[in-house]
Design an enzyme around this catalytic site. Structure first.
Site, PDB file in Angstrom:
ATOM      1  N   GLU A  80     -25.597  14.771  29.804  1.00  0.00           N
ATOM      2  CA  GLU A  80     -24.246  15.359  29.896  1.00  0.00           C
ATOM      3  C   GLU A  80     -24.271  16.855  29.554  1.00  0.00           C
ATOM      4  O   GLU A  80     -23.511  17.638  30.114  1.00  0.00           O
ATOM      5  CB  GLU A  80     -23.280  14.618  28.968  1.00  0.00           C
ATOM      6  N   GLY A 115     -25.925  11.769  26.190  1.00  0.00           N
ATOM      7  CA  GLY A 115     -25.345  13.098  25.939  1.00  0.00           C
ATOM      8  C   GLY A 115     -26.280  14.234  26.292  1.00  0.00           C
ATOM      9  O   GLY A 115     -25.825  15.361  26.538  1.00  0.00           O
ATOM     10  N   GLU A 125     -25.663   5.119  28.306  1.00  0.00           N
ATOM     11  CA  GLU A 125     -24.718   4.630  27.293  1.00  0.00           C
ATOM     12  C   GLU A 125     -24.374   3.154  27.451  1.00  0.00           C
ATOM     13  O   GLU A 125     -24.186   2.438  26.462  1.00  0.00           O
ATOM     14  CB  GLU A 125     -23.423   5.459  27.344  1.00  0.00           C
TER      15      GLU A 125
HETATM   16  N1  COA Z   1     -30.824   8.828  18.344  1.00  0.00           N
HETATM   17  C1  COA Z   1     -31.539   8.779  17.209  1.00  0.00           C
HETATM   18  N2  COA Z   1     -32.880   8.726  17.165  1.00  0.00           N
HETATM   19  C2  COA Z   1     -33.527   8.720  18.346  1.00  0.00           C
HETATM   20  C3  COA Z   1     -32.862   8.787  19.564  1.00  0.00           C
HETATM   21  C4  COA Z   1     -31.435   8.845  19.538  1.00  0.00           C
HETATM   22  N3  COA Z   1     -30.687   8.947  20.655  1.00  0.00           N
HETATM   23  N4  COA Z   1     -33.762   8.770  20.563  1.00  0.00           N
HETATM   24  C5  COA Z   1     -34.978   8.712  19.965  1.00  0.00           C
HETATM   25  N5  COA Z   1     -34.822   8.688  18.631  1.00  0.00           N
HETATM   26  C6  COA Z   1     -35.876   8.626  17.626  1.00  0.00           C
HETATM   27  C7  COA Z   1     -36.532   7.259  17.534  1.00  0.00           C
HETATM   28  O1  COA Z   1     -35.751   6.399  16.707  1.00  0.00           O
HETATM   29  C8  COA Z   1     -37.871   7.593  16.929  1.00  0.00           C
HETATM   30  O2  COA Z   1     -37.705   7.814  15.537  1.00  0.00           O
HETATM   31  P1  COA Z   1     -38.817   7.223  14.498  1.00  0.00           P
HETATM   32  O3  COA Z   1     -40.068   8.013  14.823  1.00  0.00           O
HETATM   33  O4  COA Z   1     -38.224   7.548  13.178  1.00  0.00           O
HETATM   34  O5  COA Z   1     -38.920   5.766  14.814  1.00  0.00           O
HETATM   35  C9  COA Z   1     -38.192   8.960  17.548  1.00  0.00           C
HETATM   36  O6  COA Z   1     -36.942   9.482  17.997  1.00  0.00           O
HETATM   37  C10 COA Z   1     -39.117   8.853  18.742  1.00  0.00           C
HETATM   38  O7  COA Z   1     -38.515   7.930  19.658  1.00  0.00           O
HETATM   39  P2  COA Z   1     -39.296   6.660  20.267  1.00  0.00           P
HETATM   40  O8  COA Z   1     -38.281   5.680  20.742  1.00  0.00           O
HETATM   41  O9  COA Z   1     -40.331   6.188  19.321  1.00  0.00           O
HETATM   42  O10 COA Z   1     -40.021   7.393  21.478  1.00  0.00           O
HETATM   43  P3  COA Z   1     -40.419   6.791  22.880  1.00  0.00           P
HETATM   44  O11 COA Z   1     -41.184   7.871  23.547  1.00  0.00           O
HETATM   45  O12 COA Z   1     -41.050   5.451  22.735  1.00  0.00           O
HETATM   46  O13 COA Z   1     -39.021   6.563  23.657  1.00  0.00           O
HETATM   47  C11 COA Z   1     -36.818   7.227  24.448  1.00  0.00           C
HETATM   48  C12 COA Z   1     -38.211   7.671  23.969  1.00  0.00           C
HETATM   49  C13 COA Z   1     -35.986   8.482  24.604  1.00  0.00           C
HETATM   50  C14 COA Z   1     -36.912   6.471  25.769  1.00  0.00           C
HETATM   51  C15 COA Z   1     -36.204   6.283  23.395  1.00  0.00           C
HETATM   52  O14 COA Z   1     -36.302   6.915  22.124  1.00  0.00           O
HETATM   53  C16 COA Z   1     -34.743   5.967  23.654  1.00  0.00           C
HETATM   54  O15 COA Z   1     -34.424   5.127  24.482  1.00  0.00           O
HETATM   55  N6  COA Z   1     -33.816   6.632  22.929  1.00  0.00           N
HETATM   56  C17 COA Z   1     -32.413   6.379  23.034  1.00  0.00           C
HETATM   57  C18 COA Z   1     -31.841   7.056  24.261  1.00  0.00           C
HETATM   58  C19 COA Z   1     -30.386   6.704  24.456  1.00  0.00           C
HETATM   59  O16 COA Z   1     -30.005   5.571  24.658  1.00  0.00           O
HETATM   60  N7  COA Z   1     -29.510   7.735  24.417  1.00  0.00           N
HETATM   61  C20 COA Z   1     -28.107   7.587  24.638  1.00  0.00           C
HETATM   62  C21 COA Z   1     -27.397   7.595  23.347  1.00  0.00           C
HETATM   63  S1  COA Z   1     -25.643   7.390  23.646  1.00  0.00           S
END
Ligand code: COA
Length: 260
Positions: free
Chosen positions: A114, A111, A134
């Site tokens: 998006e 999103g 996604e």
């Molecule tokens: N929703 C909720 N929490 C999220 C999030 C999301 N989309 N993306 C990151 N966070 C949170 C993590 O859970 C973490 O929380 P914590 O510190 O309580 O554990 C914090 O943000 C930091 O993220 P982290 O994963 O530790 O950082 P990173 O630098 O290692 O990785 C990303 C960053 C963005 C690559 C990874 O967080 C990720 O893949 N996020 C999901 C992205 C995604 O799939 N989005 C589409 C959703 S439909």
């Protein structure tokens, strides 16, 4: 207006909307969606704002997309759909006549990308990472990604991104036409602000009509789009600013736009 999940600032005709949940990479929860919807709805009728900049707080993320923690408490489909309908902030963005510039710092995933796709011009920092991820969560983009991405970069590239959920770096995103410009890490907001200032200095009605001609025209058959362009450019020949533009040129001085 005070917000919890976003920040809003406006000065000199430029409004800046900042997603502000840096602890979770600016993931979008219900509060953020509601606030963004209200914010863009009021921006759509705000004559004092000529250009909008959208960005994410901190240096690590524009937005990591929907807050995945909300996924583990699923709702009945009709309730989910109705709730989302009330917070269609990207459609509120579509109703904004002002140009919207995205300053993409860090992750723009799901999103988050998006949201950037609903902007008019995207500036990415060199360390930005972009993707519609996604599919990796067994869902598909639901915030316009399956429609806006192919319109921007073409069917094959869009399908490749959406089906693989791949994350692209800024250079690749630039090659595909997914972002208009790449700037050094940490400089996306400054570059977007500079572009916004340049746009805000243009004659206000011409700026809005130029966006309308391109954006609305793209949805029309060519003949109808040309008709729209003709109507808007004819209307602009009736403004005071058009006379001021010509006079300022002939008198070799900067124009003073009235916005009418
Ligand atoms: N929703 C909720 N929490 C999220 C999030 C999301 N989309 N993306 C990151 N966070 C949170 C993590 O859970 C973490 O929380 P914590 O510190 O309580 O554990 C914090 O943000 C930091 O993220 P982290 O994963 O530790 O950082 P990173 O630098 O290692 O990785 C990303 C960053 C963005 C690559 C990874 O967080 C990720 O893949 N996020 C999901 C992205 C995604 O799939 N989005 C589409 C959703 S439909």
């Amino acid at each position: 207006m005070s917000y919890e999940a976003i920040r809003y600032e406006a000065a000199d005709g430029v409004a800046t909307v900042t997603l502000s949940r840096p602890d979770v990479h600016n993931a979008m929860n219900e509060t953020m969606r509601r606030e963004l919807t209200g914010c863009f709805e009021s921006l759509a009728t705000d004559e004092t704002v000529r250009v909008i900049v959208v960005t994410g707080a901190g240096t690590r993320a524009f937005s990591a997309g929907a807050d995945i923690r909300e996924f583990v408490a699923p709702q009945p489909p009709t309730r989910f759909r109705e709730q989302r309908r009330r917070v269609e902030f990207r459609q509120a963005m579509d109703r904004c006549p002002q140009p919207i510039v995205a300053a993409i710092n860090g992750f723009a995933l799901g999103g988050g990308l998006e949201l950037a796709l609903a902007c008019d011009i995207r500036i990415a920092a060199a360390d930005a990472t972009l993707g519609l991820t996604e599919i990796n969560l067994a869902i598909i983009p639901g915030g316009g990604g399956t429609q806006r991405l192919p319109r921007l970069i073409g069917r094959g590239k869009a399908l490749e991104m959406i089906l693989t959920g791949a994350r692209l770096d800024a250079a690749e995103a630039h090659r595909l036409g997914l972002v208009e410009r790449v700037v050094p890490a940490g400089e996306a907001v400054a570059a977007a602000a500079e572009l916004a200032r340049t746009l805000a200095a243009k004659a206000p009605v011409a700026l809005r009509y130029a966006k309308e001609a391109v954006v609305k025209g793209l949805e029309l058959p060519l003949a109808d789009g040309l008709r729209l362009e003709g109507d808007l450019s004819t209307l602009l020949r009736t403004t005071e600013d058009r006379l001021e533009g010509a006079r300022a040129f002939l008198e070799k001085r900067p124009p003073r736009w009235q916005g009418q």
